[in-house]
Write an enzyme that holds these catalytic residues in place. Structure first.
Site, mmCIF file in Angstrom:
data_model
loop_
_atom_site.group_PDB
_atom_site.id
_atom_site.type_symbol
_atom_site.label_atom_id
_atom_site.label_comp_id
_atom_site.label_asym_id
_atom_site.label_seq_id
_atom_site.Cartn_x
_atom_site.Cartn_y
_atom_site.Cartn_z
ATOM 1 N N HIS A 184 -9.674 -4.915 -4.066
ATOM 2 C CA HIS A 184 -8.220 -5.175 -3.517
ATOM 3 C C HIS A 184 -8.324 -5.388 -1.945
ATOM 4 C CE1 HIS A 184 -8.961 -0.778 -3.340
ATOM 5 N NE2 HIS A 184 -8.197 -0.789 -2.199
ATOM 6 N N HIS B 200 -7.028 -5.577 1.746
ATOM 7 C CA HIS B 200 -5.913 -5.226 2.609
ATOM 8 C C HIS B 200 -5.369 -6.411 3.454
ATOM 9 C CE1 HIS B 200 -6.506 -0.797 1.575
ATOM 10 N NE2 HIS B 200 -7.757 -1.231 1.288
ATOM 11 N N ASN C 239 0.956 -1.232 0.103
ATOM 12 C CA ASN C 239 -0.142 0.035 -0.049
ATOM 13 C C ASN C 239 0.942 1.221 0.026
ATOM 14 O OD1 ASN C 239 -1.811 1.989 0.703
ATOM 15 N ND2 ASN C 239 -3.314 0.591 1.454
#
Length: 156
Positions: free
Chosen positions: A117, A119, A47
């Site tokens: 996406h 995490h 990230n």
């Protein structure tokens, strides 16, 4: 502040405006694009605006927005890569736990809602202090390039 001010935010819902798709098409080396590992259907990337060192995301290559749009094979690949990410992060930094999640849609907190996406955020006891609570920022003790090297080497 760069994230809040809109840096690297998508400029549309299609793959042309998607920063993840643009990154995949850029031809940059994985070390520059922060792609930690590539699978057949999914990839793992750090990230750019991490909550904690080692915060990465698992994404399908295919530009889809909703979890229900994944094929069965992509769903399995996301799950397998998430498990692999947890093992790798545990190996290099021994977190006490993880936050794992998908934010579906802007109202749910998805900054890039058009490309699914997941995490994977390592957590340690006491990793929140006055900076995020009062200063609304996070101090990270590790550069992204250094984190990328540790994760990419451990992934192999």
């Amino acid at each position: 502040m760069a994230y809040i001010q809109g840096e690297n935010k998508p400029d549309g819902d299609d793959s042309d405006g998607c920063p993840f798709c643009r990154l995949l098409e850029s031809g940059q080396p994985d070390s520059d694009s922060l792609i930690v590992a590539r699978g057949e259907l999914v990839f793992a990337i750090l990230n750019l605006y991490p909550y904690n060192p080692g915060h990465l995301m698992v994404l399908p290559y295919r530009h889809v927005a909703d979890y229900t749009e994944l094929t069965d094979e992509e769903t399995v690949a996301v799950a397998e890569y998430t498990k692999r990410a947890m093992r790798v992060i545990r190996k290099i930094s021994a977190p006490h736990g993880f936050n794992i999640g998908l934010n579906q849609g802007p109202v749910a907190g998805a900054g890039i809602a058009a490309h699914l996406h997941q995490h994977v955020v390592p957590r340690w006891g006491g990793d929140s202090n006055f900076m995020p609570v009062i200063g609304h920022t996070k101090v990270l003790p590790q550069l992204l390039g250094d984190t990328w090297k540790l994760l990419a080497d451990a992934w192999s």
